[in-house]
Write a protein that holds these residues in place. Structure first.
Motif, PDB file in Angstrom:
ATOM      1  N   GLY A 124      36.439 -50.296 -12.963  1.00 53.40           N
ATOM      2  CA  GLY A 124      35.069 -50.442 -13.439  1.00 53.40           C
ATOM      3  C   GLY A 124      34.785 -51.841 -13.933  1.00 53.40           C
ATOM      4  O   GLY A 124      33.721 -52.406 -13.649  1.00 53.40           O
ATOM      5  N   LYS A 125      35.734 -52.432 -14.666  1.00 49.79           N
ATOM      6  CA  LYS A 125      35.562 -53.794 -15.168  1.00 49.79           C
ATOM      7  C   LYS A 125      35.511 -54.788 -14.010  1.00 49.79           C
ATOM      8  O   LYS A 125      34.721 -55.734 -14.021  1.00 49.79           O
ATOM      9  N   ALA A 126      36.319 -54.568 -12.985  1.00 50.55           N
ATOM     10  CA  ALA A 126      36.307 -55.447 -11.819  1.00 50.55           C
ATOM     11  C   ALA A 126      34.940 -55.419 -11.137  1.00 50.55           C
ATOM     12  O   ALA A 126      34.419 -56.455 -10.717  1.00 50.55           O
ATOM     13  N   SER A 127      34.351 -54.239 -11.042  1.00 54.27           N
ATOM     14  CA  SER A 127      33.019 -54.124 -10.434  1.00 54.27           C
ATOM     15  C   SER A 127      31.976 -54.883 -11.247  1.00 54.27           C
ATOM     16  O   SER A 127      31.101 -55.560 -10.685  1.00 54.27           O
ATOM     17  N   GLU A 128      32.076 -54.788 -12.575  1.00 53.34           N
ATOM     18  CA  GLU A 128      31.155 -55.527 -13.450  1.00 53.34           C
ATOM     19  C   GLU A 128      31.297 -57.034 -13.256  1.00 53.34           C
ATOM     20  O   GLU A 128      30.305 -57.772 -13.187  1.00 53.34           O
ATOM     21  N   LEU A 129      32.546 -57.499 -13.157  1.00 51.74           N
ATOM     22  CA  LEU A 129      32.784 -58.928 -12.994  1.00 51.74           C
ATOM     23  C   LEU A 129      32.324 -59.417 -11.620  1.00 51.74           C
ATOM     24  O   LEU A 129      31.783 -60.526 -11.501  1.00 51.74           O
ATOM     25  N   LEU A 130      32.524 -58.599 -10.600  1.00 54.25           N
ATOM     26  CA  LEU A 130      32.026 -58.961  -9.269  1.00 54.25           C
ATOM     27  C   LEU A 130      30.509 -59.127  -9.285  1.00 54.25           C
ATOM     28  O   LEU A 130      29.962 -60.047  -8.668  1.00 54.25           O
ATOM     29  N   GLU A 131      29.837 -58.248  -9.999  1.00 49.78           N
ATOM     30  CA  GLU A 131      28.388 -58.359 -10.155  1.00 49.78           C
ATOM     31  C   GLU A 131      28.038 -59.636 -10.909  1.00 49.78           C
ATOM     32  O   GLU A 131      27.112 -60.368 -10.532  1.00 49.78           O
ATOM     33  N   GLN A 132      28.802 -59.939 -11.954  1.00 49.26           N
ATOM     34  CA  GLN A 132      28.530 -61.105 -12.789  1.00 49.26           C
ATOM     35  C   GLN A 132      28.670 -62.418 -12.006  1.00 49.26           C
ATOM     36  O   GLN A 132      27.898 -63.356 -12.211  1.00 49.26           O
ATOM     37  N   VAL A 133      29.661 -62.485 -11.112  1.00 49.92           N
ATOM     38  CA  VAL A 133      29.859 -63.728 -10.354  1.00 49.92           C
ATOM     39  C   VAL A 133      29.162 -63.690  -8.992  1.00 49.92           C
ATOM     40  O   VAL A 133      29.326 -64.595  -8.171  1.00 49.92           O
ATOM     41  N   GLY A 134      28.380 -62.646  -8.749  1.00 48.93           N
ATOM     42  CA  GLY A 134      27.566 -62.577  -7.539  1.00 48.93           C
ATOM     43  C   GLY A 134      28.327 -62.264  -6.270  1.00 48.93           C
ATOM     44  O   GLY A 134      27.942 -62.698  -5.177  1.00 48.93           O
ATOM     45  N   LEU A 135      29.403 -61.466  -6.367  1.00 47.37           N
ATOM     46  CA  LEU A 135      30.229 -61.190  -5.188  1.00 47.37           C
ATOM     47  C   LEU A 135      30.465 -59.696  -4.956  1.00 47.37           C
ATOM     48  O   LEU A 135      31.444 -59.318  -4.324  1.00 47.37           O
ATOM     49  N   SER A 136      29.562 -58.860  -5.426  1.00 45.20           N
ATOM     50  CA  SER A 136      29.731 -57.417  -5.224  1.00 45.20           C
ATOM     51  C   SER A 136      29.848 -57.064  -3.744  1.00 45.20           C
ATOM     52  O   SER A 136      30.615 -56.161  -3.361  1.00 45.20           O
ATOM     53  N   HIS A 137      29.107 -57.788  -2.910  1.00 46.91           N
ATOM     54  CA  HIS A 137      29.108 -57.502  -1.480  1.00 46.91           C
ATOM     55  C   HIS A 137      30.392 -57.953  -0.785  1.00 46.91           C
ATOM     56  O   HIS A 137      30.616 -57.659   0.387  1.00 46.91           O
ATOM     57  N   ARG A 138      31.263 -58.649  -1.510  1.00 46.25           N
ATOM     58  CA  ARG A 138      32.489 -59.182  -0.921  1.00 46.25           C
ATOM     59  C   ARG A 138      33.749 -58.461  -1.426  1.00 46.25           C
ATOM     60  O   ARG A 138      34.852 -58.913  -1.175  1.00 46.25           O
ATOM     61  N   HIS A 139      33.597 -57.336  -2.110  1.00 44.01           N
ATOM     62  CA  HIS A 139      34.729 -56.763  -2.833  1.00 44.01           C
ATOM     63  C   HIS A 139      35.889 -56.334  -1.929  1.00 44.01           C
ATOM     64  O   HIS A 139      37.043 -56.320  -2.368  1.00 44.01           O
ATOM     65  N   LYS A 140      35.627 -56.024  -0.671  1.00 42.59           N
ATOM     66  CA  LYS A 140      36.694 -55.594   0.234  1.00 42.59           C
ATOM     67  C   LYS A 140      37.217 -56.728   1.120  1.00 42.59           C
ATOM     68  O   LYS A 140      38.158 -56.539   1.890  1.00 42.59           O
ATOM     69  N   HIS A 141      36.612 -57.900   1.027  1.00 39.25           N
ATOM     70  CA  HIS A 141      37.030 -59.023   1.860  1.00 39.25           C
ATOM     71  C   HIS A 141      38.365 -59.588   1.387  1.00 39.25           C
ATOM     72  O   HIS A 141      38.753 -59.447   0.227  1.00 39.25           O
ATOM     73  N   ARG A 142      39.064 -60.288   2.291  1.00 43.17           N
ATOM     74  CA  ARG A 142      40.275 -61.024   1.962  1.00 43.17           C
ATOM     75  C   ARG A 142      39.898 -62.485   1.658  1.00 43.17           C
ATOM     76  O   ARG A 142      38.849 -62.968   2.111  1.00 43.17           O
ATOM     77  N   PRO A 143      40.743 -63.191   0.901  1.00 37.89           N
ATOM     78  CA  PRO A 143      40.409 -64.580   0.526  1.00 37.89           C
ATOM     79  C   PRO A 143      40.065 -65.483   1.709  1.00 37.89           C
ATOM     80  O   PRO A 143      39.173 -66.340   1.587  1.00 37.89           O
ATOM     81  N   HIS A 144      40.731 -65.311   2.858  1.00 34.88           N
ATOM     82  CA  HIS A 144      40.465 -66.209   3.991  1.00 34.88           C
ATOM     83  C   HIS A 144      39.064 -66.017   4.562  1.00 34.88           C
ATOM     84  O   HIS A 144      38.600 -66.857   5.345  1.00 34.88           O
ATOM     85  N   GLU A 145      38.394 -64.943   4.167  1.00 37.63           N
ATOM     86  CA  GLU A 145      37.034 -64.688   4.647  1.00 37.63           C
ATOM     87  C   GLU A 145      35.976 -65.290   3.716  1.00 37.63           C
ATOM     88  O   GLU A 145      34.781 -65.147   3.982  1.00 37.63           O
ATOM     89  N   LEU A 146      36.399 -65.941   2.657  1.00 40.71           N
ATOM     90  CA  LEU A 146      35.483 -66.482   1.659  1.00 40.71           C
ATOM     91  C   LEU A 146      35.394 -68.002   1.748  1.00 40.71           C
ATOM     92  O   LEU A 146      36.300 -68.666   2.251  1.00 40.71           O
ATOM     93  N   SER A 147      34.298 -68.545   1.245  1.00 41.10           N
ATOM     94  CA  SER A 147      34.176 -69.999   1.093  1.00 41.10           C
ATOM     95  C   SER A 147      34.981 -70.445  -0.132  1.00 41.10           C
ATOM     96  O   SER A 147      35.422 -69.621  -0.945  1.00 41.10           O
ATOM     97  N   GLY A 148      35.165 -71.743  -0.276  1.00 33.70           N
ATOM     98  CA  GLY A 148      35.878 -72.267  -1.439  1.00 33.70           C
ATOM     99  C   GLY A 148      35.206 -71.887  -2.744  1.00 33.70           C
ATOM    100  O   GLY A 148      35.867 -71.493  -3.713  1.00 33.70           O
ATOM    101  N   GLY A 149      33.892 -71.975  -2.783  1.00 32.43           N
ATOM    102  CA  GLY A 149      33.163 -71.607  -3.988  1.00 32.43           C
ATOM    103  C   GLY A 149      33.313 -70.136  -4.328  1.00 32.43           C
ATOM    104  O   GLY A 149      33.450 -69.765  -5.498  1.00 32.43           O
ATOM    105  N   GLU A 150      33.300 -69.286  -3.285  1.00 32.71           N
ATOM    106  CA  GLU A 150      33.475 -67.855  -3.517  1.00 32.71           C
ATOM    107  C   GLU A 150      34.893 -67.555  -4.018  1.00 32.71           C
ATOM    108  O   GLU A 150      35.072 -66.736  -4.931  1.00 32.71           O
ATOM    109  N   MET A 151      35.892 -68.236  -3.454  1.00 28.51           N
ATOM    110  CA  MET A 151      37.264 -68.019  -3.918  1.00 28.51           C
ATOM    111  C   MET A 151      37.416 -68.417  -5.382  1.00 28.51           C
ATOM    112  O   MET A 151      38.094 -67.728  -6.151  1.00 28.51           O
TER     113      MET A 151
END
Length: 228
Positions: A124-151
């Protein structure tokens, strides 16, 4: 001015000496300062001035040759290895220049990783933090699928999962372009406004200036604010 009870970190006469054969290197020499709860402080100075050494001492990842560090009322030199590890996991969050994400784990799993050691249920806390940093839509992605800023935003969320009293960041915009660097700066500013105490080592003038004050190191010595 806040009362002394609000001091979250106090460093007294910190000295760190490294020996390379017969050579003695004073990475830090008699550094004294304190940081109050809710402050945003940047540590600045040229390469080799002792910035990362100081951050490692604050984060209990290294020990001083002499002097003391007190974090949230605990003098770190008096702690056992087990107590030091517990203090680090419960009181301090870390953000690094190179992100430090586990490539085989999803974004959500990377954020929850520190809770394995703290033994906390944190989905639950992880979901809150994902929302806080604007990455809820990326929660199942792997790091290589993200930009540097997203990582880096994932790394910041991971650093916050145990609700630390202190967030330490070492060159958090060093691997980012200006646009992503500005996004990380805004995130730090928002976190600080919400009450989080932040200490950041940086060469980024915009990030350094966003802090309430700067600790300027030169050849292992802390310059007085009047010298800045």
């Amino acid at each position: 001015m806040k009362s002394v009870d609000n001091v979250v970190l106090r460093a007294e006469s910190l000295t760190k000496i490294y020996r390379r054969g017969v050579e003695e290197v004073r990475a830090l020499d008699g550094v004294t300062f304190s940081i109050e709860e809710g402050e945003f402080v940047s540590i600045v100075g040229q390469s080799g001035s002792g910035k990362t050494t100081l951050l490692n001492l604050i984060g209990c990842m290294d020990t001083p040759t002499s002097g003391t560090i007190e974090i949230d009322g605990h003098e770190t030199s008096r702690l056992s290895d087990r107590q030091s590890t517990r203090l680090r996991s419960e009181k301090i969050g870390f953000v690094f220049q190179h992100f430090g994400l586990i490539p085989t784990l999803s974004v959500e799993e990377n954020i929850m990783l520190p809770t394995l050691f703290a033994r906390r249920a944190a989905k639950g806390k992880a979901s809150e933090l994902l929302e806080q940093v604007g990455l809820s839509h990326r929660h199942k992605h792997r790091p290589h699928e993200l930009s540097g800023g997203e990582m880096q935003r994932v790394a910041i969320a991971r650093a916050l999962i145990n609700s630390p009293a202190l967030l330490l960041a070492d060159e958090p915009t060093g691997n980012l372009d200006s646009t992503n660097g500005e996004a990380i700066l805004r995130l730090f500013t928002d976190l600080n406004r919400a009450g989080l105490t932040i200490i950041v080592v940086t060469h980024n003038p915009a990030l350094a200036d966003a802090a309430h004050r700067q600790l300027n190191l030169q050849d292992g010595h802390l310059l007085l604010e009047s010298q800045l």
